[in-house]
Motif scaffolding. Structure first.
Motif, short mmCIF file in Angstrom:
data_model
loop_
_atom_site.label_atom_id
_atom_site.label_comp_id
_atom_site.label_asym_id
_atom_site.label_seq_id
_atom_site.Cartn_x
_atom_site.Cartn_y
_atom_site.Cartn_z
N VAL A 214 6.79 16.75 -1.49
CA VAL A 214 6.26 18.12 -1.40
C VAL A 214 6.61 18.75 -0.05
O VAL A 214 6.95 19.94 0.03
N THR A 215 6.55 17.95 1.02
CA THR A 215 6.81 18.47 2.36
C THR A 215 8.29 18.43 2.74
O THR A 215 8.67 18.87 3.82
N LYS A 216 9.13 17.89 1.84
CA LYS A 216 10.56 17.74 2.10
C LYS A 216 10.80 16.96 3.40
O LYS A 216 11.61 17.32 4.25
N HIS A 217 10.10 15.86 3.51
CA HIS A 217 10.26 14.98 4.67
C HIS A 217 11.69 14.46 4.73
O HIS A 217 12.32 14.22 3.70
N ALA A 218 12.21 14.26 5.93
CA ALA A 218 13.60 13.83 6.11
C ALA A 218 13.90 12.53 5.38
O ALA A 218 14.99 12.36 4.81
N ALA A 219 12.94 11.61 5.36
CA ALA A 219 13.16 10.33 4.69
C ALA A 219 13.26 10.49 3.18
O ALA A 219 13.84 9.64 2.50
N PRO B 172 4.34 9.85 7.76
CA PRO B 172 4.13 9.28 6.42
C PRO B 172 5.16 8.21 6.03
O PRO B 172 4.81 7.25 5.33
N TRP B 173 6.39 8.35 6.45
CA TRP B 173 7.41 7.34 6.10
C TRP B 173 7.09 6.01 6.76
O TRP B 173 7.21 4.94 6.15
N ASP B 174 6.66 6.05 8.01
CA ASP B 174 6.26 4.82 8.68
C ASP B 174 5.02 4.21 8.04
O ASP B 174 4.88 2.99 7.96
N MET B 175 4.11 5.07 7.58
CA MET B 175 2.92 4.58 6.88
C MET B 175 3.32 3.90 5.57
O MET B 175 2.77 2.85 5.22
N PHE B 176 4.25 4.50 4.85
CA PHE B 176 4.72 3.91 3.60
C PHE B 176 5.32 2.53 3.85
O PHE B 176 5.02 1.57 3.14
N LYS B 177 6.16 2.43 4.87
CA LYS B 177 6.81 1.15 5.17
C LYS B 177 5.79 0.10 5.61
O LYS B 177 5.94 -1.09 5.30
N LEU B 178 4.75 0.52 6.30
CA LEU B 178 3.71 -0.42 6.68
C LEU B 178 3.01 -0.98 5.44
O LEU B 178 2.80 -2.19 5.32
N LEU B 179 2.68 -0.10 4.49
CA LEU B 179 2.04 -0.56 3.26
C LEU B 179 2.98 -1.46 2.46
O LEU B 179 2.55 -2.45 1.85
N LEU B 180 4.26 -1.13 2.46
CA LEU B 180 5.25 -1.95 1.76
C LEU B 180 5.31 -3.35 2.38
O LEU B 180 5.40 -4.36 1.66
N ASN B 181 5.22 -3.43 3.69
CA ASN B 181 5.25 -4.73 4.35
C ASN B 181 3.95 -5.49 4.16
O ASN B 181 3.95 -6.73 4.14
N ILE B 182 2.83 -4.77 4.01
CA ILE B 182 1.58 -5.45 3.67
C ILE B 182 1.70 -6.09 2.29
O ILE B 182 1.26 -7.21 2.07
N ALA B 183 2.34 -5.36 1.35
CA ALA B 183 2.58 -5.93 0.02
C ALA B 183 3.46 -7.17 0.12
O ALA B 183 3.28 -8.15 -0.61
#
Length: 405
Positions: A165-170, A244-255
């Motif tokens: 929605v925010t058109k984040h670069a990632a 948000p991209w760094d947050m996503f990657k953190l959650l992915l690494n928690i998984a």
């Protein structure tokens, strides 16, 4: 061909083979001859290798789900209704203009309008039913998820939606990779639902979740690395409040760490050969995981707040390598391939330690983590095998209570 440019069709379960649901629940070996598997006559969705397995699974698990899988009844709050969905209501309140701003923390809801989610199984070519309604409440509707794993996957989906929605670069720098990851997250959610209808809550459920998440988590990590390479090439550095991209990657690494936690628990139950002052115990990992999930009830939080959680509430730390005082400003994930020498990091994986950006200090953390993993491996002979099958579903196995870990 890169991971993100692979085949378009996503596998809905970790294994495409037909399985006996009760043997899955107990960790028993699946029958070699899949032709002996018979469907439940009522829901026509799950399979069993014997009458004994069917009866046992009915008592333990299936009687809670069968009528909903058979579409004879609809589980309350198993369907998405935008009029009562908390995420949808918050998104509507904020409005599309504010939602599209990167400084607005509202995550919104990625679920389709009046969406009736289904749990999928592969088409086995025997005329089997390949989808069925959810036999449990939808976490997005209730705010309560059956497991931390599902809560994590839901949050990952919402963060990706916010980035879109925010058109984040990632999200925009390599659209095919972003869409591939989004589809992987959806497939991961389905894998979790398949496990729910197969196993009892408890350690066995965690074992199965970890095993069925592994392949897709690895695919997403590989894809995320490709996106990061593109971002590095254009010198993109996210300095926004929420990242948000760094947050996503953190959650992915928690998984990713979740699948190792099964090994960690097994090793801890036996006893490690030697203790390690920076070792993250299973209890510590799960407490941190829950705190991260609780910190984002429908909205992003400042990235520094996440750093506080990982650092135990204090960003002023002592470097693990050179012992000088540092102020942590980022997370160095176990899957990271490079780091900024001008940044001080907190490393969270099998160990928890802060480190300055000096290459020797970062290397020292890596060496400590590898040494600890080696200790785990010496105790647990196959540390990445999270589902242990030891026997077939024989009368002797039932009499002795033998089942997988």
């Amino acid at each position: 061909m890169s991971e993100c440019e692979g085949p378009g069709k996503v596998s809905y379960v970790a294994s495409g083979d037909k399985f006996c649901a009760n043997c899955v629940n107990y960790g028993w070996k699946q029958p070699a001859d899949k032709n002996i598997l018979k469907r439940c006559s009522k829901c026509k969705f799950l399979y069993y290798c014997s009458k004994e397995c069917q009866v046992e699974h009915w008592v333990k698990v299936h009687k809670q789900h069968c009528k909903y899988l058979a579409e004879l009844k609809v589980m309350a709050q198993s369907r998405h209704d935008p009029l009562s969905c908390p995420g949808c209501k918050e998104e509507a309140k904020v409005g599309p203009v504010e939602m599209a701003k990167q400084d607005n923390p509202t995550l919104g809801c990625p679920l389709a309008t009046y969406y009736a989610p289904l749990v999928f199984l592969p088409d086995y070519g025997d005329g089997n039913k390949t989808s069925a309604p959810l036999p449990f409440k939808l976490g997005e509707m209730t705010g309560q998820f059956l497991t931390k794993a599902e809560h994590t996957v839901s949050l990952m989906m919402r963060i990706l939606y916010k980035m879109k929605v925010t058109k984040h670069a990632a999200w925009t720098i390599k659209p095919e990779a972003s869409l591939y990851i989004y589809r992987m997250v959806n497939a991961l959610r389905n894998n979790i639902w398949v496990v729910y209808i197969s196993a009892n809550p408890g350690q066995r459920l965690d074992d199965l979740l970890a095993a069925n998440m592994e392949q897709l988590v690895d695919k997403m990590i590989s894809c995320a690395e490709e996106i990061d390479e593109k971002l590095t090439a254009v010198q993109f550095l996210d300095q926004s409040l929420f990242r948000p991209w760094d947050m996503f990657k953190l959650l992915l690494n928690i998984a990713r760490e979740f699948r190792f936690d099964v090994v960690r628990k097994a090793a801890e139950s036996v006893g490690l050969a030697e203790d390690h002052q920076m070792r993250v115990t299973s209890s510590q990992f799960n407490s941190m995981w829950q705190e991260v999930l609780d910190s984002m009830p429908g909205h992003l939080i400042p990235y520094t707040d996440i750093l506080h959680i990982l650092c135990g509430g204090q960003l002023t730390q002592v470097c693990f390598g050179c012992a000088k005082e540092i102020t942590v400003s980022d997370v160095l994930l176990p899957t990271a391939k490079q780091h900024n020498p001008a940044v001080s990091y907190h490393c969270y994986g099998v160990i928890s330690a802060s480190v300055c950006g000096d290459a020797d200090c970062v290397a020292k953390v890596g060496q400590a983590a590898r040494a600890l993993v080696k200790s785990y491996m010496e105790i647990f002979s196959s540390p990445w095998t999270t589902v242990v099958t030891i026997v077939h579903c024989t009368s002797e196995a039932r009499a002795t209570g033998a089942h997988g870990a």
